[in-house]
Every structure is written in structure tokens, then in C-alpha cells.
Design a protein around this motif. Sequence first.
Motif, PDB file in Angstrom:
ATOM      1  N   ASN A 117       0.643  -1.325   0.012  1.00 21.24           N
ATOM      2  CA  ASN A 117       0.195   0.020  -0.050  1.00 21.24           C
ATOM      3  C   ASN A 117       0.813   1.194  -0.003  1.00 21.24           C
ATOM      4  OD1 ASN A 117      -2.335  -1.576   0.219  1.00 21.24           O
ATOM      5  ND2 ASN A 117      -2.519  -1.574   2.299  1.00 21.24           N
ATOM      6  N   TYR A 118       2.241   1.218  -0.036  1.00 21.18           N
ATOM      7  CA  TYR A 118       2.907   2.243  -0.023  1.00 21.18           C
ATOM      8  C   TYR A 118       3.453   2.528  -1.388  1.00 21.18           C
ATOM      9  CZ  TYR A 118       7.094   5.008   1.322  1.00 21.18           C
ATOM     10  OH  TYR A 118       7.931   6.156   1.201  1.00 21.18           O
ATOM     11  N   VAL A 119       2.970   3.695  -2.094  1.00 19.47           N
ATOM     12  CA  VAL A 119       3.399   4.158  -3.410  1.00 19.47           C
ATOM     13  C   VAL A 119       3.535   5.618  -3.211  1.00 19.47           C
ATOM     14  CG1 VAL A 119       2.868   4.271  -5.853  1.00 19.47           C
ATOM     15  CG2 VAL A 119       1.859   2.295  -4.305  1.00 19.47           C
ATOM     16  N   VAL A 120       4.959   5.989  -3.735  1.00 18.97           N
ATOM     17  CA  VAL A 120       5.234   7.368  -3.574  1.00 18.97           C
ATOM     18  C   VAL A 120       4.935   7.999  -4.995  1.00 18.97           C
ATOM     19  CG1 VAL A 120       6.838   9.395  -3.245  1.00 18.97           C
ATOM     20  CG2 VAL A 120       6.497   7.105  -1.838  1.00 18.97           C
ATOM     21  N   GLU A 121       4.088   8.964  -5.324  1.00 18.26           N
ATOM     22  CA  GLU A 121       3.852   9.648  -6.664  1.00 18.26           C
ATOM     23  C   GLU A 121       5.077  10.776  -6.649  1.00 18.26           C
ATOM     24  OE1 GLU A 121       1.851   8.521  -8.557  1.00 18.26           O
ATOM     25  OE2 GLU A 121       0.953   7.018  -7.127  1.00 18.26           O
ATOM     26  N   PRO A 122       5.475  10.960  -8.076  1.00 16.56           N
ATOM     27  CA  PRO A 122       6.288  12.012  -8.165  1.00 16.56           C
ATOM     28  C   PRO A 122       5.983  13.259  -7.582  1.00 16.56           C
ATOM     29  CG  PRO A 122       6.114  10.858 -10.263  1.00 16.56           C
ATOM     30  CD  PRO A 122       5.088  10.416  -9.015  1.00 16.56           C
ATOM     31  N   GLY A 123       6.743  13.940  -6.757  1.00 16.92           N
ATOM     32  CA  GLY A 123       6.560  15.331  -6.105  1.00 16.92           C
ATOM     33  C   GLY A 123       5.831  14.964  -4.860  1.00 16.92           C
ATOM     34  N   GLN A 124       5.540  13.784  -4.319  1.00 14.95           N
ATOM     35  CA  GLN A 124       5.130  13.615  -3.179  1.00 14.95           C
ATOM     36  C   GLN A 124       6.254  13.083  -1.941  1.00 14.95           C
ATOM     37  OE1 GLN A 124       2.676  10.069  -2.967  1.00 14.95           O
ATOM     38  NE2 GLN A 124       1.693  10.490  -1.235  1.00 14.95           N
ATOM     39  N   VAL A 125       6.154  13.666  -0.842  1.00 12.57           N
ATOM     40  CA  VAL A 125       7.207  13.304   0.025  1.00 12.57           C
ATOM     41  C   VAL A 125       7.049  11.823   0.546  1.00 12.57           C
ATOM     42  CG1 VAL A 125       7.638  13.766   2.620  1.00 12.57           C
ATOM     43  CG2 VAL A 125       6.943  15.531   1.168  1.00 12.57           C
ATOM     44  N   ALA A 126       8.359  11.317   0.618  1.00 10.32           N
ATOM     45  CA  ALA A 126       8.386  10.028   0.677  1.00 10.32           C
ATOM     46  C   ALA A 126       8.464   9.749   2.419  1.00 10.32           C
ATOM     47  CB  ALA A 126       9.682   9.396   0.152  1.00 10.32           C
ATOM     48  N   LEU A 127       7.347   9.909   2.884  1.00  7.34           N
ATOM     49  CA  LEU A 127       7.105   9.376   4.213  1.00  7.34           C
ATOM     50  C   LEU A 127       5.918   8.351   4.663  1.00  7.34           C
ATOM     51  CD1 LEU A 127       7.930   9.986   7.356  1.00  7.34           C
ATOM     52  CD2 LEU A 127       6.302  11.603   7.304  1.00  7.34           C
ATOM     53  N   HIS A 128       6.475   7.162   4.845  1.00 13.14           N
ATOM     54  CA  HIS A 128       5.293   6.030   4.992  1.00 13.14           C
ATOM     55  C   HIS A 128       4.355   6.552   6.228  1.00 13.14           C
ATOM     56  CE1 HIS A 128       3.652   2.429   5.767  1.00 13.14           C
ATOM     57  NE2 HIS A 128       4.128   1.857   4.316  1.00 13.14           N
ATOM     58  N   PRO A 129       3.018   6.221   5.935  1.00 10.68           N
ATOM     59  CA  PRO A 129       2.319   6.615   6.955  1.00 10.68           C
ATOM     60  C   PRO A 129       2.582   5.911   8.254  1.00 10.68           C
ATOM     61  CG  PRO A 129       1.173   5.940   5.143  1.00 10.68           C
ATOM     62  CD  PRO A 129       2.454   5.390   4.740  1.00 10.68           C
ATOM     63  N   PHE A 130       3.223   4.805   8.518  1.00 12.05           N
ATOM     64  CA  PHE A 130       3.695   4.254   9.712  1.00 12.05           C
ATOM     65  C   PHE A 130       4.373   5.290  10.753  1.00 12.05           C
ATOM     66  CE2 PHE A 130       6.786   2.077  12.480  1.00 12.05           C
ATOM     67  CZ  PHE A 130       5.978   1.542  13.154  1.00 12.05           C
ATOM     68  N   TRP A 131       5.260   6.050   9.883  1.00 11.47           N
ATOM     69  CA  TRP A 131       6.141   6.857  10.668  1.00 11.47           C
ATOM     70  C   TRP A 131       5.492   8.390  11.170  1.00 11.47           C
ATOM     71  CZ3 TRP A 131       9.923   4.388  12.588  1.00 11.47           C
ATOM     72  CH2 TRP A 131      10.470   3.406  11.968  1.00 11.47           C
ATOM     73  N   SER A 132       4.331   8.337  10.620  1.00 14.75           N
ATOM     74  CA  SER A 132       3.646   9.465  10.998  1.00 14.75           C
ATOM     75  C   SER A 132       2.317   9.065  11.890  1.00 14.75           C
ATOM     76  CB  SER A 132       3.114  10.551   9.852  1.00 14.75           C
ATOM     77  OG  SER A 132       2.432   9.718   8.987  1.00 14.75           O
ATOM     78  N   GLU A 133       2.248   8.085  12.247  1.00 14.53           N
ATOM     79  CA  GLU A 133       1.165   7.592  13.356  1.00 14.53           C
ATOM     80  C   GLU A 133       1.586   8.056  14.637  1.00 14.53           C
ATOM     81  OE1 GLU A 133       0.204   3.455  13.126  1.00 14.53           O
ATOM     82  OE2 GLU A 133      -0.141   3.463  10.843  1.00 14.53           O
ATOM     83  N   ALA A 134       0.593   8.412  15.370  1.00 17.88           N
ATOM     84  CA  ALA A 134       0.798   9.072  16.549  1.00 17.88           C
ATOM     85  C   ALA A 134       0.930   7.788  17.607  1.00 17.88           C
ATOM     86  CB  ALA A 134      -0.223  10.045  17.184  1.00 17.88           C
TER      87      ALA A 134
END
Length: 146
Positions: free
Chosen positions: A26-43
Amino acid sequence: MGFFPFTIIPLILYVLAALFLYDHANYVVEPGQVALHPFWSEAVLSFTLVSGQNWALSYGDLLITIAIVFVLFSLLKTASTSKTTILGNMIMVLVLCVYIILFLTVDFAGTSTFFILTVIALVDTLATVSISMVASHSTMDAVPDD
């Protein structure tokens, strides 16, 4: 313990989390998008401050905080002038190389969290080598005793 590089602990934690805790499909980084997986931004924890501001600590923030605390431990053990310090410095350089190689070549390491961990490992390596060089020179006598 004098040769153990503490910066390897955040590296191991990051790689283990990347391999086992989040879904790569489920981890796809589009061009111009910040490469930060949602896991690392979970509280990890979140609460409201007295000012009314809602404050949250993410997994990425927590791992960076842990890495900074380990830098403190690394610097505290650096003042030693034992022979294991040289071995420790060599291992720290190898760990730094692993950080850099992973950041440049592995997709899950191409995040700002991993970049900051790499910079922390760089600063720790440079500081440790510098401090150990100064400490080794300060223990040498200017005029040897006969």
C-alpha cells in the motif's frame, strides 16, 4: 561495551519496523510526493497541552528522539582512551556507511526520518572520532619520563 556503536540501535529498530510493521503493497510514492510512510507519522501518544494545543508524538519522532539519547551515551563513553575505542570508531564508520547505503538504495529507507537518523549517525561519528583524538593527545606526556 567500549566498541559498541549505539547508533546501530535506531538502525535496527527502523529496519525491523520497515520489514514487519507496515504494508509495503500500500506504499506508493507519486512524483513530487514526500516519501514518508504513513507508519512513521502515526501518533504514539497524543494529549492537549495547557495552552490548548494538541501535541502528538509520532513513531518517527520517537525514533529520532531515541537516536539523540543514544548519541549522548556514545559521547559519554568516548572520553576513554582504551584500545577498544579505536575499534569502536571503525565500527561507527561502518554503521554510518550502512546508513548511507540504505538511504540511497533501499525504498523504505528513503524517508525524512531515515535521513535524519543518517545525519545523527554522521554527527555522532564525527564527534566521537574528534573527541577520542583529543582525549588521546591529552594523555600523552610532552616530555617522556626516563
